[in-house]
Design a protein around this motif. Structure first.
Motif, mmCIF file in Angstrom:
data_model
loop_
_atom_site.group_PDB
_atom_site.id
_atom_site.type_symbol
_atom_site.label_atom_id
_atom_site.label_comp_id
_atom_site.label_asym_id
_atom_site.label_seq_id
_atom_site.Cartn_x
_atom_site.Cartn_y
_atom_site.Cartn_z
ATOM 1 N N ASP A 145 11.322 -23.033 37.505
ATOM 2 C CA ASP A 145 11.609 -24.067 36.695
ATOM 3 C C ASP A 145 10.540 -25.025 36.882
ATOM 4 O O ASP A 145 9.755 -25.352 37.947
ATOM 5 C CB ASP A 145 12.590 -24.681 36.877
ATOM 6 N N ILE A 146 9.853 -25.873 35.854
ATOM 7 C CA ILE A 146 8.838 -26.704 35.921
ATOM 8 C C ILE A 146 9.343 -27.945 36.613
ATOM 9 O O ILE A 146 10.379 -28.354 36.526
ATOM 10 C CB ILE A 146 8.352 -27.188 34.535
ATOM 11 N N ILE A 147 8.674 -28.415 37.699
ATOM 12 C CA ILE A 147 9.295 -29.618 38.520
ATOM 13 C C ILE A 147 8.603 -30.772 37.811
ATOM 14 O O ILE A 147 9.553 -31.680 37.448
ATOM 15 C CB ILE A 147 9.084 -29.406 39.934
ATOM 16 N N ASP A 148 7.424 -31.114 38.022
ATOM 17 C CA ASP A 148 6.783 -32.297 37.520
ATOM 18 C C ASP A 148 5.139 -32.163 37.498
ATOM 19 O O ASP A 148 4.967 -31.017 37.812
ATOM 20 C CB ASP A 148 7.197 -33.756 37.798
ATOM 21 N N SER A 149 4.740 -33.101 37.426
ATOM 22 C CA SER A 149 3.253 -33.115 37.329
ATOM 23 C C SER A 149 2.530 -33.511 38.870
ATOM 24 O O SER A 149 1.355 -33.483 38.926
ATOM 25 C CB SER A 149 2.731 -34.156 36.472
ATOM 26 N N LYS A 150 3.759 -33.598 39.789
ATOM 27 C CA LYS A 150 3.111 -33.989 41.315
ATOM 28 C C LYS A 150 2.938 -32.829 42.094
ATOM 29 O O LYS A 150 3.713 -31.938 41.984
ATOM 30 C CB LYS A 150 4.158 -35.063 41.663
ATOM 31 N N ILE A 151 1.933 -32.943 42.901
ATOM 32 C CA ILE A 151 1.646 -31.754 43.959
ATOM 33 C C ILE A 151 1.304 -32.408 45.193
ATOM 34 O O ILE A 151 0.667 -33.276 45.418
ATOM 35 C CB ILE A 151 0.718 -30.625 43.276
ATOM 36 N N MET A 152 1.282 -31.559 46.214
ATOM 37 C CA MET A 152 0.786 -32.108 47.410
ATOM 38 C C MET A 152 -0.722 -31.732 47.791
ATOM 39 O O MET A 152 -1.063 -30.920 47.184
ATOM 40 C CB MET A 152 1.429 -30.962 48.545
ATOM 41 N N ASN A 153 -1.237 -32.625 48.363
ATOM 42 C CA ASN A 153 -2.668 -32.537 48.741
ATOM 43 C C ASN A 153 -2.730 -32.728 50.261
ATOM 44 O O ASN A 153 -2.383 -33.595 50.867
ATOM 45 C CB ASN A 153 -3.756 -33.432 47.871
ATOM 46 N N VAL A 154 -3.577 -31.886 50.981
ATOM 47 C CA VAL A 154 -3.796 -32.038 52.455
ATOM 48 C C VAL A 154 -5.128 -32.004 52.668
ATOM 49 O O VAL A 154 -6.212 -31.599 52.394
ATOM 50 C CB VAL A 154 -3.364 -30.842 53.012
ATOM 51 N N VAL A 155 -5.565 -33.571 53.332
ATOM 52 C CA VAL A 155 -6.897 -33.735 53.621
ATOM 53 C C VAL A 155 -6.880 -34.201 55.222
ATOM 54 O O VAL A 155 -5.870 -35.299 55.522
ATOM 55 C CB VAL A 155 -7.460 -34.975 52.922
ATOM 56 N N TYR A 156 -7.667 -33.754 55.990
ATOM 57 C CA TYR A 156 -7.940 -34.005 57.429
ATOM 58 C C TYR A 156 -9.198 -35.081 57.465
ATOM 59 O O TYR A 156 -10.171 -34.586 57.318
ATOM 60 C CB TYR A 156 -8.065 -33.044 58.304
ATOM 61 N N LYS A 157 -9.002 -36.421 57.544
ATOM 62 C CA LYS A 157 -10.197 -37.200 57.474
ATOM 63 C C LYS A 157 -11.070 -37.278 58.797
ATOM 64 O O LYS A 157 -12.316 -37.477 58.666
ATOM 65 C CB LYS A 157 -9.633 -38.685 57.075
ATOM 66 N N GLU A 158 -10.452 -36.730 59.781
ATOM 67 C CA GLU A 158 -11.233 -36.880 60.799
ATOM 68 C C GLU A 158 -12.634 -35.953 60.730
ATOM 69 O O GLU A 158 -13.662 -36.024 61.246
ATOM 70 C CB GLU A 158 -10.476 -36.259 62.065
ATOM 71 N N VAL A 159 -12.388 -35.010 59.878
ATOM 72 C CA VAL A 159 -13.764 -34.029 59.962
ATOM 73 C C VAL A 159 -14.818 -34.731 58.892
ATOM 74 O O VAL A 159 -15.817 -34.266 59.213
ATOM 75 C CB VAL A 159 -13.308 -32.927 58.870
ATOM 76 N N PHE A 160 -14.634 -35.863 58.402
ATOM 77 C CA PHE A 160 -15.579 -36.699 57.607
ATOM 78 C C PHE A 160 -16.308 -37.676 58.692
ATOM 79 O O PHE A 160 -17.199 -38.342 58.373
ATOM 80 C CB PHE A 160 -15.354 -37.202 56.529
ATOM 81 N N SER A 161 -15.686 -37.972 59.947
ATOM 82 C CA SER A 161 -16.113 -38.949 60.667
ATOM 83 C C SER A 161 -17.527 -38.890 61.046
ATOM 84 O O SER A 161 -18.182 -39.871 61.297
ATOM 85 C CB SER A 161 -14.964 -39.044 61.842
ATOM 86 N N ASN A 162 -17.965 -37.512 61.430
ATOM 87 C CA ASN A 162 -19.487 -37.596 61.873
ATOM 88 C C ASN A 162 -20.368 -37.399 60.757
ATOM 89 O O ASN A 162 -21.521 -36.963 61.008
ATOM 90 C CB ASN A 162 -19.465 -36.392 63.119
#
Length: 378
Positions: free
Chosen positions: A360-377
């Protein structure tokens, strides 16, 4: 070295030490120079999927990144600012829309959608790229990505830039079976030969009677083919092993089946650097490296899988004109959603289907995963 963020930092550090051994044997004073003083260019996007480490947590994945290596301190970062996939295929009337869509994808990859997206966060997918029909949802997705498929069975270019993407293999198998059933050709089944490795027979405490051929046949592991491969002429397939890199036959190369022999398969290359060439490949002996298996076994099978649909990880590095993203389960690691949405050459070529386990269609929302530590350097 392309797709560098996907590679474990130990691979680059081992290369650094090896090149120093080779080039600095007569120049001990220069031993501190990276890669023996040679210039190495790394290409890649840290918004994309990082190294795949089984059972690893967030910190393990971050620590395995090139940006966490001692090599990174001496790297000079050059930034590419233009999305060539999208802008190269946009008309003058679509420039503004394309620019907004490209910015949204970048913000999603950097965790800037819905505030501070560090780790897991729920975001909303734009309504114009969602599939919202309530009847036969999977068929709607298939029809979008593969319209008039029966009229294009013999057209290699048709399959070249189309794919349905999903996070996990379970969903991929369902889509592939559904699409292959549409082909009128007779189906041919290839069974593997599975056996325990000889090293296991040397252990006195190892009871090989517990692992019958039926048990080995039933194992489905990442990186090796399944026990029974079902194929038809015209079906697109993907290589799961590096066979001949010079000829472009590498892990992830896509082909279209031309002939199904008893011991050899003939196929037409439809991706990579050797598009259009024909090739033959036999069965190969494959040994899985999955540490969850408490013994070693060998599977002799064709190193291929049907690829109407593929995992998001396998799609990394490809450019596609039609993409259907099937999210029955959410993405589960850094960069997966970004990779899936950024494969496309135009916004009009993308559709997203979000469903639950009951289809069944649930909605327009979905999980996104971002590890911001990888951008620190960076």
């Amino acid at each position: 070295m392309d797709e560098a963020p996907m590679v474990h930092k130990h691979a680059f550090e081992a290369l650094d030490r090896s090149m120093n051994d080779i080039f600095n044997t007569q120049r001990n004073g220069d031993s501190h120079m990276l890669f023996g003083g040679k210039v190495i260019v790394f290409g890649g996007d840290f918004r994309q999927i990082m190294s795949v480490i089984p059972n690893a947590g967030r910190q393990d994945i971050i620590n395995a990144s090139l940006s966490s290596s001692y090599i990174w301190e001496k790297c000079k970062v050059l930034r590419l600012t233009r999305n060539m996939r999208l802008t190269a295929n946009s008309g003058s009337s679509e420039i503004e829309q394309t620019r907004d869509f490209a910015k949204w994808i970048l913000d999603l990859g950097e965790g800037k959608v819905v505030g501070d997206n560090d780790g897991e966060a729920v975001i909303e997918i734009p309504h114009d790229i969602l599939i919202t029909d309530r009847v036969d949802l999977i068929y709607v997705l298939i029809e979008f990505v593969y319209p008039s498929i029966l009229e294009n069975i013999n057209n290699s270019a048709y399959f070249q830039e189309r794919a349905i993407l999903a996070p996990k293999n379970e969903v991929i198998q369902e889509i592939n079976d559904c699409l292959m059933s549409l082909f009128p050709e007779d189906e041919k089944e290839y069974l593997s030969s599975d056996m325990l490795c000889e090293s296991e027979h040397l252990h006195d405490e190892f009871d090989k009677t517990l692992y019958s051929p039926d048990v080995l046949n039933g194992l489905k592991l990442s990186g090796i083919s399944i026990h029974n491969i079902l194929l038809k002429v015209g079906v697109p397939i993907m290589l799961l092993r590096n066979i001949d890199q010079k000829s472009g036959l590498c892990n992830g190369t896509r082909l279209r089946v031309l002939t199904l022999g008893n011991r050899v398969i003939e196929a037409h290359v439809i991706s990579g650097s050797n598009i259009g060439s024909r090739t033959f490949f036999p069965r190969m002996s494959l040994t899985p490296t999955d540490k969850r298996i408490p013994f070693k076994f060998q599977r002799r099978q064709f190193p291929i899988d049907v690829c109407f649909a593929m995992t998001i990880n396998k799609s990394q590095g490809q450019s596609l004109s039609k993409v259907g993203l099937f999210l029955r389960q959410p993405v589960f690691t850094h960069g997966q959603l970004y990779v899936a949405l950024s494969r496309i050459k135009s916004k009009q070529g993308l559709k997203v289907l979000i469903m639950d386990d009951d289809d069944d269609i649930i909605d327009s929302k979905i999980m996104n995963v971002v590890y911001k530590e990888v951008f620190s350097n960076i």
